[in-house]
Scaffold this active site. Structure first.
Site, PDB file in Angstrom:
ATOM      1  N   SER A 185       0.836  -1.200   0.000  1.00 27.27           N
ATOM      2  CA  SER A 185       0.000   0.000   0.000  1.00 27.27           C
ATOM      3  C   SER A 185       0.874   1.254   0.000  1.00 27.27           C
ATOM      4  O   SER A 185       1.592   1.504  -0.963  1.00 27.27           O
ATOM      5  CB  SER A 185      -0.956  -0.037   1.203  1.00 27.27           C
ATOM      6  OG  SER A 185      -1.882   1.015   1.154  1.00 27.27           O
ATOM      7  N   HIS A 302      -8.512   0.875  -0.280  1.00 29.50           N
ATOM      8  CA  HIS A 302      -8.401  -0.022  -1.439  1.00 29.50           C
ATOM      9  C   HIS A 302      -9.757  -0.622  -1.833  1.00 29.50           C
ATOM     10  O   HIS A 302      -9.853  -1.784  -2.212  1.00 29.50           O
ATOM     11  CB  HIS A 302      -7.375  -1.129  -1.164  1.00 29.50           C
ATOM     12  CG  HIS A 302      -6.029  -0.590  -0.770  1.00 29.50           C
ATOM     13  ND1 HIS A 302      -5.210   0.067  -1.661  1.00 29.50           N
ATOM     14  CD2 HIS A 302      -5.380  -0.580   0.427  1.00 29.50           C
ATOM     15  CE1 HIS A 302      -4.107   0.445  -1.032  1.00 29.50           C
ATOM     16  NE2 HIS A 302      -4.197   0.078   0.236  1.00 29.50           N
TER      17      HIS A 302
END
Length: 406
Positions: A185, A302
C-alpha cells in the site's frame, strides 16, 4: 535545523538492470542514474532528493548547474551501458527490500535509528519540507495523533527510509546488490523513492495529498477493514455479496463489501461499509469464516469507497517528474513490475481503490526454478508483518529474510 541555502551536487547510483537485446537477456554495466542530492550525507545514494527539472526545493531556491555543466558531467561519466556478459552472481548474494504500509506505526518508532547520522538527517529533511516535527510525533505521539492517516502514512514512509540507513551501515551489499523492491500500500511509494523514481521531497508532499484525500474520503463514506481467516470450504465472494445486499436492504447508499488485501492462502482483508463488516462479524459462523479481526484504520482503503481520493492524488502525481526505476518495483494493482515512468503515472492512482495483490506480488517476486537459491530479503520499517506473510507464502524465501525495524 538545516540551513536554507542548499548546497547541491550530483552523484551516481550504480546498479545492474536488465535489458533485452536480440532476444537475449543482457545486463547494463554500472548503469548510471544521475540524481540530485541536497543536505544528505555523502554516501546516501539510494534515492533522489528532488527532480532535476525543478529549480526549487520545498524551502528555498537551490542553485542548479547549467545545461553545459550538466552535459559535461554526463560526458565525463559516460560508459558503455550494455555489455555482452557480466560475472554470474549467486542469487543468495542479491537482495530484495520490502516496505510496510499504514497500520504498522507505533509510538516510539525510529528511536533506535537515531544513532545513525543518515537516519537523523532524513527526519531533518522531512521536518523541513513538512514544516512540523514528524520525528517528535513518531517518538512521543500521542498515539491517537500518530494513528491519524495524515500523520501515520508520513511517519511510516520516513521511518522506513531511515531504516535503510541502518541497513546501509550494517549490510552495504544488501543495497548495492538489491535487484527488486516492493511495498505494501503506502509502502509502494517508499519503494519508488528507493528505486529512484520519486524524489524524496516530492514524495513527502505526494503522501500528504494521499493521506489527506483518503481521510476526507473516510469522513464522507465511513468504512472498516477486517483481517479474515477462512477455510477451503468458505466462499468469500458469496459472503461479501450477502453483506452488501444486507446493507442495500437497510437503505445504505451504494454499499460495498469485498477483498481489499490479498495476504496469504486463506487470509484476506475484507473492507467496505461499516454495516457490511458488522454483518460478516455477526454471521461469521454460518458463513464459515473462522476468525475476523478489525484493523485500526478509519476507512475502507483499497475499495471504491475511496474513489474521491483518486483525482487529487493523480493530479499531484502528474506534477512530479518521474524517472524509470533503476531496479524492479512491483505494483500492488497487478503484482507485476513497473515498466517505466509512464506506467507508474497510470497505475499508481488505481492502487487507492483496487485491492492490494500482495500474495500475487510475492509469488512473482520469488518465482525460481527448483534448486535455485533465493535472494536475501529485508523488511525496512516498523513492524514485522511483511516477513510473517512471506513465511506463509514462501517459507523457503523467508529463511533468508531479516527485519530492519524502525
Amino acid at each position: 535545523m538545516l540551513t536554507t541555502t542548499a548546497v547541491t551536487h550530483y552523484f551516481v547510483v550504480r546498479v545492474f538492470i536488465r535489458s533485452t537485446q536480440n532476444n537475449k537477456i543482457m545486463f547494463a554495466a554500472k548503469t548510471r542514474n544521475l540524481v540530485r542530492k541536497t543536505h544528505l550525507p555523502g554516501n546516501w545514494s539510494w534515492c533522489r532528493w528532488s527532480s532535476s527539472s525543478n529549480k526549487t526545493t520545498a524551502t528555498a531556491a537551490a542553485p542548479d548547474v547549467n545545461a553545459n555543466q550538466r552535459q559535461q558531467l554526463l560526458n565525463d561519466l559516460a560508459e558503455p551501458l550494455v555489455t555482452n556478459s557480466r560475472p554470474t552472481i549467486d542469487p543468495k548474494e542479491t537482495s530484495i527490500v520490502l516496505f510496510p504500509g499504514q497500520g504498522t506505526q507505533y509510538v516510539g518508532m525510529a528511536k533506535d535509528l537515531l544513532r545513525f547520522p543518515g537516519a537523523r538527517r532524513i527526519f531533518e529533511l522531512a521536518n523541513e519540507v513538512l514544516k512540523y516535527d514528524l520525528l517528535k510525533i513518531c517518538l512521543e505521539g500521542p498515539r491517537d495523533k500518530l494513528n491519524r492517516t495524515e500523520y501515520a502514512q508520513l511517519a511510516v514512509m520516513v521511518s522506513s527510509l531511515a531504516a535503510l540507513e541502518q541497513l546501509r551501515e550494517e549490510r552495504p551489499k544488501a543495497i548495492e546488490n538489491c535487484v527488486a523492491t516492493a511495498g505494501f500500500s503506502l509502502g509502494e511509494i517508499t519503494a519508488l523513492v528507493f528505486a529512484g523514481s520519486l524524489p524524496f521531497d516530492k514524495a513527502l508532499k505526494l503522501v500528504q495529498v494521499r493521506a489527506n484525500a483518503m481521510q476526507l474520503a473516510c469522513d464522507q463514506r465511513p468504512g472498516a477493514m477486517a483481517m479474515t481467516i477462512y477455510g477451503p470450504d468458505t466462499n468469500v465472494g458469496e459472503a461479501c455479496a450477502k453483506a452488501q445486499q444486507w446493507c442495500l436492504d437497510r437503505g445504505v447508499e451504494s454499499p460495498y463489501c469485498g477483498v481489499a488485501n490479498y495476504m496469504y492462502p486463506h487470509c484476506k482483508v475484507i473492507a467496505g461499509n461499516v454495516e457490511a463488516i458488522e454483518f460478516l462479524e455477526h454471521h461469521a459462523k454460518s458463513l464459515k469464516i473462522r476468525r475476523m479481526k478489525r484493523l485500526a484504520v478509519s476507512g475502507a482503503f483499497h475499495t471504491p469507497l475511496m474513489e474521491s481520493a483518486v483525482a487529487p492524488f493523480a493530479k499531484a502525481l502528474s506534477s512530479i517528474r518521474l524517472e524509470d526505476p533503476i531496479i524492479r518495483v512491483y505494483s500492488n494493482v497487478d503484482g507485476k513490475p513497473y515498466k517505466h515512468a509512464s506506467h507508474i503515472l497510470r497505475q499508481l492512482p488505481k492502487q487507492i481503490v483496487r485491492p492490494v495483490k500482495w500474495e500475487q506480488s510475492l509469488h512473482t517476486i520469488y518465482e525460481r526454478q527448483q534448486g535455485v537459491n533465493f535472494p536475501r530479503t529485508f523488511e525496512c520499517g516498523p513492524g514485522k508483518g511483511l516477513l510473517q506473510v512471506l513465511d506463509k507464502v514462501n517459507a523457503k524465501a523467508a529463511q533468508s529474510a531479516h527485519n530492519v525495524i524502525a
